[in-house]
Design an enzyme around this catalytic site. Structure first.
Site, PDB file in Angstrom:
ATOM      1  N   SER A 112      -9.736   1.642   2.406  1.00  0.00           N
ATOM      2  CA  SER A 112      -9.179   1.999   1.723  1.00  0.00           C
ATOM      3  C   SER A 112      -8.087   1.712   1.192  1.00  0.00           C
ATOM      4  O   SER A 112      -7.254   1.930  -0.028  1.00  0.00           O
ATOM      5  CB  SER A 112      -8.065   2.935   2.716  1.00  0.00           C
ATOM      6  OG  SER A 112      -7.542   2.396   3.501  1.00  0.00           O
ATOM      7  N   SER A 143     -10.273  -1.243   6.813  1.00  0.00           N
ATOM      8  CA  SER A 143      -9.656  -1.375   5.490  1.00  0.00           C
ATOM      9  C   SER A 143      -9.001  -2.303   4.245  1.00  0.00           C
ATOM     10  O   SER A 143      -8.130  -1.851   3.796  1.00  0.00           O
ATOM     11  CB  SER A 143      -9.096   0.737   5.876  1.00  0.00           C
ATOM     12  OG  SER A 143      -9.051   1.893   5.925  1.00  0.00           O
ATOM     13  N   LYS A 197       0.766  -0.634  -0.318  1.00  0.00           N
ATOM     14  CA  LYS A 197      -0.281  -0.030  -0.331  1.00  0.00           C
ATOM     15  C   LYS A 197       0.842   1.005   0.345  1.00  0.00           C
ATOM     16  O   LYS A 197       1.849   1.336   0.378  1.00  0.00           O
ATOM     17  CB  LYS A 197      -0.640  -0.222   1.455  1.00  0.00           C
ATOM     18  CG  LYS A 197      -2.114   0.879   1.308  1.00  0.00           C
ATOM     19  CD  LYS A 197      -2.983   0.925   2.648  1.00  0.00           C
ATOM     20  CE  LYS A 197      -3.988   1.436   2.237  1.00  0.00           C
ATOM     21  NZ  LYS A 197      -4.695   1.676   3.823  1.00  0.00           N
TER      22      LYS A 197
END
Ligand SMILES: [Zn+2]
Lengths: 495, 543
Positions: free
Chosen positions: B181, B205, B106
């Site tokens: 996310s 997330s 990420k």
């Protein structure tokens, strides 16, 4: 009512002045508060003592410096504070370019300590002490430094040095217990002396290691509630603290006397103009939005740990002063002088231990050693004359090996070369002549060659004896033991 | 050739060989992490081949999925070559456990020398001089980093539409969101663009995009994994975790990244157990709590049906089911939307253009330049949360909001403590809905926030939670089962999730776009399925 006074005519004593001081002191540690960077930034090239943590880089996290915490608790104990078992760090949020994370890690509602007190010399009553409350001692981090520059072309810009960011900073918040500018000065000297005794801070104001903000307000005598408080900042010496408070007292009194109101605000001291000017009004005051620092777990300080830290406390200036006065029979002035710093007091006590003559040690130190420090600007532990040297000199005097007259010469030589006084006396042949035979001849010579003085002596003129002693000393080049010379002269003249 | 140094338990299920994979279809991107490890150690494939396969898959599918903000192909191939050197040594089984395995990160994790944006324009061009602890640990474990995955800006969002760069699409239906996310990380693993990936989970997330993309995603216990070098959103809630195809890959990643870190004072000092040594222990006697409060009114019927079927499957394997009550969880969302924005408002104040990233250099005044940088650099969602958080912390409001939220937080935790007195894990849906259409919730922040209603209480309580694929709705869209564990008991979550996936085959199903275009893709699937307890080829239902 205060408003009825006429401007300029009423004395400041119509109001009680209320002063509380906030002292920020950098804590002496190897590394910064929350990272491994060196905290010895003085003299380091800009931005060389930095890492992701103290630069506030994304994702960096603080890790607590245990030494700084202990230094804070020790200071709080020296200031007679309570140490709660549970404390925590909080974030103080405000935006300024020198604040690398956009918040300062500080302590809000659960600091390391609270509710202490400090005694300081009462400037109005020499020899008496006054006591002021200590609200709290807590720990936070220092900011970066900004330098605003205007170059030769007239362009202005700011340079930032992050070396100082994250250096541990202790805040000592005093209760509003001070009543005069001189008390503020005396209080500050006491705080500084304790910090230096503890070795937790250099407490040097000119290096920025010791900073002071003053909260000043006035109220009519007898009124219980405080007047509107003005916070004065930017003082860079003890003297400017005193002057800023004095200025603020008069400024506020004049406003009140003219029927005005004091505006609660932050004012800055402008040293070269000797005035304070508005920096920030109450309306523009920051809302710091404190909340518990989620990146640092709370700190538990068990009672046993508090006692362990308390046991590390050295004898503090006040206690030492009292002990010196009592144990060595010295005046409070002398005791005060000898306890100015922990190093000087230790120097004195070592000299006493080695010489067994406290009075002589006190005399030599207060007179000669302090003079040497004054002229050279050296610290007590930097000079070549150690307690062993001074004790040796005192013993040479006490055993009559040297005379009071030659002692200054020996001292001077020891200070300059670091040689032991005993060796100096030997090398230079400065030892006092205590050999009765040698002196008997010199005494006989003096009597023989000064018949007028002998006659005067016999006629009862007291000064004649002094003249004859002088003659013997001259003949022995000052090395004659004055006591023995006196004795021998009397024997021969009276015998 | 044998696999020296490989514990027998780790290879028992390995039936896949190079002949199955490379010889028949060549689709290495369908490998699970333990399969890849087995083939690498037995030198059936090389790390370079695997890296090429994954990078090729990115090249082929990225225009449809857009999982990445940055693809680091050159670095990946260099790391793969280094891995091959290590694997070519006398004892390949002794190489670090992720040697040569492609991992997507990420874009919230700081990576030395590689741009790290947190999905925000305000950090565009920021190249960290340091690795996050988890990145350093994956590096030490031999991982090959293929790129920085897309995400909602500063991890604020549930759809990856809030990225300051571009939205990511759900590989199962590119007109839908992948969740967020960590949407880029989930989509990358789902589409075969990486074998493993790393995300963060502040309110769901990891678990929610795992559910929406049909991959396994674990949110570990708060304090289990270091947050150092992870761009902070909400410091008391953020936690790092893995995505994988199959539960074992997540266990391998957690094994590599978990444990105390001297750089993060909130990491726990507890020892990290060997997760794979107990992962096959089954669920006989495992007590599963089912909280009625988590089967809410707004839940899609298919989601509820599939989650209840999954719980039924676990009971058929020997687990027992017990109703539990978590009454304060209904306040989880409200609590979260005070605490998280409050912490974020403070965490995001360092982005002012002075030190890194975007800087409004056209402004001459220092304060104006700081303000302009923030106005231009932050998207709407960070701005919204900064304002919410600033308000909640303001003097006069602190007690009513932040302090109250912390008190409710304590009550939510206490609920879980009570429940865990009588059960070992708690089962619930991950998300009340399947993947929604892109744009469907962008103008309705509250609807977006509701995506995380089942996952947020777990963060608020600091507990571990895992999402495992548990089927597909009537449209063929994936659904996930959430298992919540006791603090620091990730081992039980892995064990239960692994038992479940061994009994099913949902995790083996790939989105159609992940399949190689050639006709041999199905042959490959057959080969893969042959090694599966459920048996038989698996195709996406709507393919
Ligand atoms: Zn540093």
């Amino acid at each position: 009512m205060t408003g009825t006074h006429h401007a300029g005519t009423s004395p400041a004593t119509d109001y009680e002045v209320v002063i509380g001081l906030e002292v920020h002191a950098q804590v002496v540690t190897e590394s910064k508060m929350f990272c491994g960077c060196s905290s010895r930034y003085s003299g380091a090239p800009p931005n060389t003592l930095v890492c992701p943590v103290c630069l506030g880089m994304p994702g960096s996290l603080p890790v607590m410096n245990r030494t700084a915490v202990e230094a804070t608790i020790i200071t709080a104990l020296a200031l007679n504070c309570e140490i709660p078992e549970f404390s925590k760090f909080d974030r103080k949020n405000y935006n300024y370019p020198d604040l690398m994370k956009g918040y300062q890690i500080s302590q809000f509602d659960l600091p390391f300590s609270q509710a202490g007190w400090l005694e300081f010399d009462d400037p109005a009553n020499p020899g008496q002490m006054r006591r002021a409350g200590i609200t709290r001692v807590h720990l936070e981090e220092d900011t970066a430094t900004l330098k605003h520059v205007r170059d030769s072309s007239g362009e202005t810009y700011s340079l930032m040095d992050v070396n100082r960011a994250g250096v541990p900073l202790m805040e000592i918040v005093g209760d509003p217990d001070l009543r005069t500018a001189d008390e503020a000065g005396s209080y500050l000297r006491a705080v500084r002396q304790i910090l230096r005794y503890l070795g937790v801070s250099t407490a040097n104001m000119d290096e920025g290691a010791f900073r002071c903000d003053a909260n000043v307000s006035l109220r009519p005598w007898g009124q219980a509630e405080y007047g509107a408080k003005v916070e004065v900042k930017n003082m860079n010496s003890f003297r400017s603290v005193v002057r800023a408070i004095e200025f603020e007292m008069v400024r506020q009194r004049d406003i009140l006397d003219a029927g005005g109101r004091i505006v609660q605000e932050t004012r800055g001291w402008v040293d070269d103009r000797a005035i304070t000017v508005t920096q920030r009004s109450k309306e523009a005051a920051h809302d710091y939005r404190y909340f518990p620092e989620p990146d640092l777990p709370p700190i538990i300080t068990p009672a046993a740990e508090v006692e362990r830290l308390r046991s590390l406390l050295p004898e503090l200036p006040d206690a030492k002063r009292h002990r010196f006065a009592n144990a060595y029979g010295m005046t409070s002035d002398v005791a005060d002088t000898l306890t100015q710093t922990r190093a000087l007091a230790e120097y004195f006590e070592q000299t006493v231990n080695l010489s067994d003559n406290a009075r002589a040690a006190a005399n030599w130190i207060t007179r000669d050693v302090l003079r040497i420090l004054g002229t050279t600007g050296a610290e007590i532990d930097q000079i070549l004359l150690t307690p062993a040297h001074l004790a040796d000199l005192i013993k040479l005097l006490d055993t009559g090996t040297i005379s009071v007259r030659t002692a200054p010469e020996v001292l001077e030589e020891a200070v300059n070369t670091g040689s032991m006084p005993r060796e100096i006396v030997q090398q230079r042949g400065l030892g006092q002549v205590s050999d009765t035979d040698a002196l008997t001849t010199a005494v006989a010579d003096a009597i023989a060659s000064n018949p007028k003085a002998v006659a005067d002596y016999r006629a009862g003129k007291a000064t004649a004896m002094g003249f004859l002693v002088g003659a013997v000393m001259k003949a022995t080049r000052g090395k004659g033991n004055p006591g023995l010379v006196n004795e021998l002269l009397k024997q021969q003249l009276d015998g | 050739m044998g696999a020296p140094g490989q514990p027998a338990g780790h290879t028992r299920h390995m039936h896949v060989t190079r002949e199955h994979l490379v010889g028949i279809s060549g689709d290495l991107t369908a490998l699970t992490a333990p399969e890849a490890r087995d083939l690498l150690v037995r030198r059936q494939i090389s790390a370079t081949e695997l890296a090429h396969a994954v990078l090729g898959q990115i090249e082929r599918t990225e225009s449809q999925v857009r999982s990445f903000i940055t693809v680091t192909a050159d670095e990946a191939l260099a790391q793969a070559r280094a891995a091959d050197v290590a694997l070519g040594g006398s004892d390949p089984g002794a190489t670090p456990p992720l040697t040569g395995i492609p991992v997507a990160l990420k874009d919230l994790f700081c990576t030395t020398g590689v741009q790290t944006t947190a999905g925000s324009r305000i950090l565009e061009g920021f190249i960290p001089p340091y690795d996050a602890t988890v990145v350093a640990r994956l590096r030490a474990a031999g991982a090959v980093f293929v790129g920085k995955a897309n995400m909602d800006e500063f991890a604020m969002g549930s759809s990856t539409e809030n990225s300051g760069y571009h939205p990511t699409h759900n590989p199962w239906d590119v007109s839908r969101v992948p969740g967020g996310s960590s949407g880029g990380s989930a989509a990358a693993v789902s589409a075969g663009q990486a074998i493993l990936s790393l995300g963060t989970d502040t309110g769901g997330s990891i678990r929610q995009p795992a559910s929406l993309c049909s991959v396994t995603g674990l949110k570990p216990t708060y304090g289990r994994v270091s947050r150092y070098g992870v761009v902070a959103f909400a410091s008391s809630l953020d936690q790092v975790g893995p995505f994988s195809i199959g539960v074992e890959g997540s266990a391998m990643v957690l094994q590599a990244i978990a444990g105390a870190d001297p750089m993060d004072a909130t990491t726990a000092p507890f020892a990290v157990p060997d997760y794979r040594s107990t992962i096959r222990d089954g669920v006989k006697g495992l007590r599963i709590g089912v909280p009625a409060e988590y089967f809410t009114a707004g839940m899609e019927p298919d989601v509820e049906r599939l989650v209840r079927e999954a719980i039924q499957t676990l009971t058929s394997l020997g687990a027992t089911v017990h109703p539990v009550s978590l009454p304060y969880s209904e306040h989880g969302l409200a609590t979260y939307y005070i605490i998280a924005p409050a912490e974020a408002s403070s965490n995001l104040s360092r982005y002012n253009g002075i030190k890194y990233g975007l800087a409004a250099l056209d402004e001459v005044d220092m304060t104006r330049a700081m303000d302009a940088t923030r106005q231009r650099g932050f998207g709407n969602e960070p701005k919204r949360r900064i304002m919410l958080g600033t308000y909640a912390l303001s003097s006069g409001y602190y007690d009513a909001y932040y302090r109250k939220a912390q008190q409710v937080r304590t009550l939510i935790k206490a609920d879980f403590d009570n429940a865990f007195a009588s059960v070992d894990v708690i089962a619930s849906p991950v998300s009340p809905t399947v993947a929604f259409k892109m744009g469907a919730r962008t103008d309705d922040p509250l609807a977006m926030y509701l995506s995380d209603v089942c996952t947020i209480p777990v963060n608020v309580a600091g507990l571990p939670g895992i999402s495992v694929p548990c089927g597909f709705d009537h449209q063929g869209l994936p659904v996930g089962l959430q298992l919540i564990g006791k603090a620091f008991d990730e081992a039980t979550l892995f064990r239960a999730a692994f038992a479940y996936e061994e009994a099913t085959s949902f995790h083996r199903q790939r989105p159609p776009l992940a399949e190689q275009a050639d006709s041999e893709a199905s042959v490959n699937q057959a080969a893969m399925g042959a090694g599966n307890a459920a048996g038989g080829p698996q195709r996406a239902p709507h393919a």
